[in-house]
Structure formats: structure tokens, C-alpha cells
Design an enzyme around this catalytic site. Structure first.
Site, short mmCIF file in Angstrom:
data_model
loop_
_atom_site.label_atom_id
_atom_site.label_comp_id
_atom_site.label_asym_id
_atom_site.label_seq_id
_atom_site.Cartn_x
_atom_site.Cartn_y
_atom_site.Cartn_z
N ASN A 81 0.84 -1.20 0.00
CA ASN A 81 0.00 0.00 0.00
C ASN A 81 0.87 1.25 0.00
OD1 ASN A 81 -2.47 1.54 0.30
ND2 ASN A 81 -1.88 1.89 2.43
N HIS A 102 0.85 5.11 1.12
CA HIS A 102 0.09 5.96 2.05
C HIS A 102 0.74 7.35 2.08
CE1 HIS A 102 -2.49 7.04 5.34
NE2 HIS A 102 -1.44 7.45 6.03
C1 GRF Z 1 -1.28 8.85 -3.30
O1 GRF Z 1 -0.90 9.98 -2.55
C2 GRF Z 1 -1.33 7.61 -2.43
O2 GRF Z 1 -0.39 7.60 -1.41
C3 GRF Z 1 -2.71 7.72 -1.84
O3 GRF Z 1 -3.51 8.15 -2.90
C4 GRF Z 1 -2.71 8.96 -3.77
C5 GRF Z 1 -2.88 8.44 -5.16
O4 GRF Z 1 -2.54 9.38 -6.13
N1 GRF Z 1 -3.13 6.46 -1.25
P1 GRF Z 1 -2.66 9.04 -7.68
O5 GRF Z 1 -4.07 8.50 -7.93
O6 GRF Z 1 -1.61 8.02 -8.00
O7 GRF Z 1 -2.44 10.34 -8.38
#
Ligand code: GRF
Length: 218
Positions: free
Chosen positions: A108, A110
Site C-alpha cells: 500500500n 500511504h
Molecule cells: C497517493 O498519494 C497515495 O499515497 C494515496 O492516494 C494517492 C494516489 O494518487 N493512497 P494518484 O491517484 O496516483 O495520483
């Protein structure tokens, strides 16, 4: 060894795009074999289809049984035989029956700094103790809590939300006048190279027949 990677997305998919671009440039030792989305209309779907990646969208309908839906998501991912399943902006908490299907190869991303354990605090590289910010509003919460530094983490998924062995982190300073959008954009700029690095390290370790276990990084 080139890994088979399944990517789970819910939103804009800029991390997915970074992986697609890195693969095209020969900088990613993994092939994206499937993209799974839970949000019809998400920008990420268009990015995946433009890259001709098999793409599945399976929304969680209101009132549906979450465990049954999660089992179906796992059933759809499994035939792609992924070595790794990456939640790259996947915004649903997955129940234990899903997590167990892919453990320990479920990762994941985060957008905050997470400790090694389920502790409530995180100690930054320069020794400052800040709250561990979990949940789906981590960037907004970083601003609300007034932390001087936040960042991003990649960890193995466990049934506990945003808790699991950490594979990599980057710290990102909060700037005066930051909004959720400006801060999240800087965090994502740190996340994109980090996720490529992590996958390449896992691929290198798999190639040596070593258990896949990335060194912790700040
Ligand atoms: C990222 O900041 C990730 O850590 C979080 O959601 C965001 C996804 O961004 N869980 P994207 O859709 O890849 O632009």
C-alpha cells in the site's frame, strides 16, 4: 527477474502513470499485468487503457456485502498471477479475507509517515516526534494537526488499516501557506520515484531467490 504487477487504483492514477512511463523507459523491472479500479470514471482507468493494460472496474455497490465484493475482487486479480499487488491510491479498506489472499505480496502507498508498528507516533529523521497519520484524509489531517513534516510510506498490508512492515518512506516538509492540494502534489512527487525503487528492489531480490524484503529507507 521481471515481476508481474497488479495495480489497484481509485483516482487520478498519477502513480500508475509513473509506473507505466518507467516501464516504457526500461526503468521498471516489472510488467503491469492488470489494473483494478473501484471507481467508474476514474482518470486512472483511461491511463491504463491507453497503455493497453487489462483493466477491471468493480465498484462496491451501496448496501453490498463488503467481504463478498472483496472476494470477487481477489478472484478477478488472481488469474493474472501477480507477484505483487500494489494499492497505488486505492481508497477502500479491504477486509481480512482479501488481505490474506495476497499476503505478504500486497503493498500500500500511504501519503503520510508511518512507523514500523501500530504506534501512534513517528520519529522523523531529525528526531522530531509527530503523530502517525492514518486513514483516508492523511494530507488534510497533516495540515489540521500542524505537523512540520509529513511524507509518504510504502508498507505491506495487514488487516489493520495503514499498519504493516514498512518498505520505504520519504519525508516532505510542510511549507507555510500549503493547501491540501499543494502539499499532496509534493508528496506525490516523492511517491512516484519511491514506488519505482521499491518494485525494482523487490524484483532484484526475487531474481536472487532471496525473500522479498526491502531495506527500510527514509
Ligand atoms: C497517493 O498519494 C497515495 O499515497 C494515496 O492516494 C494517492 C494516489 O494518487 N493512497 P494518484 O491517484 O496516483 O495520483
Amino acid at each position: 527477474m521481471s515481476l508481474r504487477l497488479a495495480v489497484m487504483v481509485s483516482g487520478s492514477g498519477s502513480n500508475l502513470q509513473a509506473l507505466i512511463d518507467a516501464r516504457r523507459a526500461g526503468d521498471l523491472d516489472a510488467r503491469i499485468v492488470a489494473v483494478i479500479c473501484d471507481q467508474p470514471g476514474a482518470q486512472a482507468i483511461g491511463r491504463a487503457l491507453a497503455a493497453r493494460i487489462p483493466t477491471i472496474c468493480l465498484p462496491l455497490r451501496k448496501g453490498a456485502d463488503r467481504a463478498q465484493w472483496a472476494a470477487l475482487v481477489a478472484d478477478l486479480i488472481e488469474p493474472f498471477r501477480p507477484d505483487l499487488v500494489l494499492m497505488a491510491g486505492w481508497m477502500r479498506i479491504m477486509p481480512a479475507n482479501f488481505v490474506e489472499r495476497f499476503t505478504p505480496d500486497l503493498l500500500n502507498q500511504h501519503p503520510a509517515l508511518l512507523p514500523e508498528t501500530d504506534a501512534d507516533t513517528y520519529v522523523t529523521g531529525d528526531g522530531r516526534e509527530i503523530p502517525a497519520i492514518r486513514g483516508s484524509h492523511a494530507v488534510r489531517d497533516a495540515l489540521r494537526l500542524g505537523v512540520p513534516v509529513t511524507g509518504c510510506t510504502i508498507h505491506r498490508v495487514t488487516p489493520l488499516v495503514d499498519v504493516g512492515p514498512v518498505l520505504a518512506r520519504r519525508e516532505v516538509a510542510v511549507a507555510p501557506g500549503d493547501t491540501e492540494a499543494t502539499l499532496h502534489e509534493r508528496i506525490k512527487a516523492a511517491e512516484r520515484p519511491m514506488v519505482i525503487d521499491v518494485i525494482n528492489q523487490l524484483a532484484a531480490q526475487a531474481a536472487q531467490g532471496r525473500p522479498v524484503n526491502v531495506d527500510h529507507a527514509r
